[in-house]
Enzyme design. Structure first.
Site, short mmCIF file in Angstrom:
data_model
loop_
_atom_site.label_atom_id
_atom_site.label_comp_id
_atom_site.label_asym_id
_atom_site.label_seq_id
_atom_site.Cartn_x
_atom_site.Cartn_y
_atom_site.Cartn_z
N ASP A 116 101.44 66.21 49.59
CA ASP A 116 102.86 65.41 49.54
C ASP A 116 103.13 64.81 50.72
O ASP A 116 102.86 65.37 51.81
CB ASP A 116 104.17 66.48 48.99
CG ASP A 116 104.47 67.21 50.19
OD1 ASP A 116 103.32 68.26 50.43
OD2 ASP A 116 105.39 67.90 50.07
N GLU A 122 105.07 70.91 50.48
CA GLU A 122 105.33 71.31 51.83
C GLU A 122 106.46 70.78 52.58
O GLU A 122 107.13 71.36 53.15
CB GLU A 122 103.95 71.24 52.71
CG GLU A 122 103.81 71.92 54.10
CD GLU A 122 104.47 71.43 55.05
OE1 GLU A 122 104.80 72.30 56.11
OE2 GLU A 122 104.90 70.12 55.11
ZN LIG Z 1 102.32 68.64 57.29
#
Ligand SMILES: [Zn+2]
Length: 468
Positions: A95, A160
């Site tokens: 992501d 994340e």
């Molecule tokens: Zn990163």
């Protein structure tokens, strides 16, 4: 920086032959706008997961699966046929951060282009470039050797940049099947000047919001000014009291759990080649400021911080409007160091804010989450193995650094899976991660593929059972 040729002629030939296809594949991955924070991009995040799973399957990895979490999926894959050899769990995230402000990008963030040896796109460095390098290293090993020198498990996350929501629960639920000897996290970078580096410390994070509410509606500042508390003034008063002019955070007990640096650690940091003027000039900052008694490098990586990330309330249009705003707000975060606990720091922060809140307003403090700091010893055999691989690949011994940023998953691998963590990252320090015009040096990207293969070879020489 040029990478030295590896003694592995088959690997060299494979990487030469697949060069163009590899870059096209890298661009294809970057074209998917997998912004985890924005709900409208959730289908894109899933598309990136499926794309990655396909790439890992094509590389020859096994048990490839897009697995559900409470948020965006995890992409899992493994290759477990190196009997008696150690097992590495490789982590990265597919992501990316949002892209605004869009007008500051030289070219559109999801239309990757190569300019002057750099791949320019959102995620080129953080972290799709590094994830892609791992997929390409796996493909190279399968193509040239038919397998890996060690056992590998891949865990690629899709949240994340949104606080790794759902990952801890997934790790906990899959603890037994994730048994490994080391976690290799590729989400960090080289040191200033593009010097190979292994990050041995990461800061944690505490994130909070302060809400200050006065009257239910804005009040006329002529009729009420001087007679009632102003929420914006009250908020300013609170913020001003959080930190002293000496850079010390004034929350009682804030520093209680901070482990002081040893003399050796101080000395090692002082020896790092760091150009403070360049660091300052790069961001057009007139002067560097921070906690008294610490160097800039220490302040930005080994000391905890407190920063207001945003503040709002009241009239913000053109011209004037004479009001006492009904409410005012601030987002505040603290970077934490070993062994500060995010929730403990939040409680101390909240209690202090409530204690110093001026009368006449209602003040509340919300916990917006956080992550623990992490730390791996410089002399751990796995750290040493990665260091040898970096030196062999890039022709220069890596420096060991502590990063100011946070990768909460590093602490999760330590605490949930009981694994030592090696932070093996390949981006350049000024790669504009999270900012417009993010880029990845293609030399670093290509070197990463070789260094990953070399790291696996070095870990193989350690034999199994290096769990601590
Ligand atoms: Zn990163």
């Amino acid at each position: 920086m040029t990478t030295t040729q590896s003694p592995d002629a088959a690997l060299d030939a494979h990487l030469d032959k697949t060069h163009d296809a590899r870059l096209e594949s890298y661009r294809e991955f970057l074209r998917i706008p997998s912004i985890s924070a924005l709900p409208e991009h959730a289908p894109d995040v899933r598309r990136a997961a499926e794309w990655l799973a396909h790439a890992l399957r094509t590389a020859g990895l096994e048990n490839v699966a897009v697995e559900e979490t409470s948020f965006h999926p995890v992409v899992y894959a493994d290759w477990l046929h190196a009997e008696g050899a150690p097992t590495a769990l490789v982590y990265g995230h597919y992501d990316v951060q949002p892209v605004d402000p869009l007008d500051l990008w030289t070219s559109p963030p999801f239309e990757p282009v190569v300019v002057d040896g750099r791949m320019l796109a959102r995620g080129a460095a953080d972290d799709k470039g590094q994830v892609h390098a791992h997929a390409m290293a796996a493909a190279a090993l399968m193509a040239t050797r038919g397998g890996f020198p060690i056992n590998v498990r891949y865990v690629f996350e899709g949240a994340e940049e949104s606080g790794s929501e759902g990952l801890d629960a997934w790790l906990t639920a899959n603890r037994d099947r994730l048994t490994s000897d080391v976690a290799i996290i590729s989400d960090t970078g080289f040191f200033e000047g593009n010097i190979p580096a292994i990050t041995v410390g990461l800061r944690g994070l505490m994130y909070a919001q302060i809400d200050v509410v006065g009257s239910p509606v804005d009040l006329h500042s002529g009729s009420y000014g001087g007679a009632v508390q102003n929420p914006a003034n009250a908020l300013a008063q609170i913020i001003a009291a959080l930190k002293g002019p000496d850079g010390r955070i004034r929350i009682p007990g804030f520093y209680d759990a901070v482990v002081a640096l040893t003399e050796e650690e101080h000395a090692a940091i002082a020896e790092l080649p760091f150009d403070e003027d360049e660091y300052r000039a790069r961001r057009h900052v007139g002067e560097l400021v921070g906690e008294v008694g610490y160097s800039t490098l220490e302040r930005r990586s080994t000391r905890p911080t407190l920063d207001v990330n945003g503040v709002w309330g009241g009239f913000q249009g053109h011209g004037t409007k004479t009001i006492i705003p009904a409410h005012a707000h601030a987002k505040v975060s603290c970077r934490l160091v070993t062994a500060q606990e995010p929730h403990d720091i939040f409680v101390k922060f909240r209690d202090f804010v409530l204690e110093i809140a001026p009368p006449g307003v209602k003040v509340t403090v919300q916990d917006l989450g956080g992550g623990r700091p992490s730390h791996t010893p410089v002399d751990h055999p796995m750290t040493r193995a990665a260091a040898r691989a970096l030196e062999a690949t890039f022709g220069r011994a890596p420096v060991f650094i502590r990063e100011g940023g946070s990768i909460p998953v590093a602490a999760s691998f330590e605490s949930i899976l009981g694994l030592p963590v090696v932070l093996l990252g390949f981006t350049q320090p000024n790669e504009n991660a999270h900012a417009p015009d993010e880029w990845m040096s293609l030399d670093n990207y290509e070197g990463a593929i070789r260094a990953i293969v070399a790291t696996f070879d070095e870990i193989a020489t350690l034999g199994s059972s290096h769990r601590e």
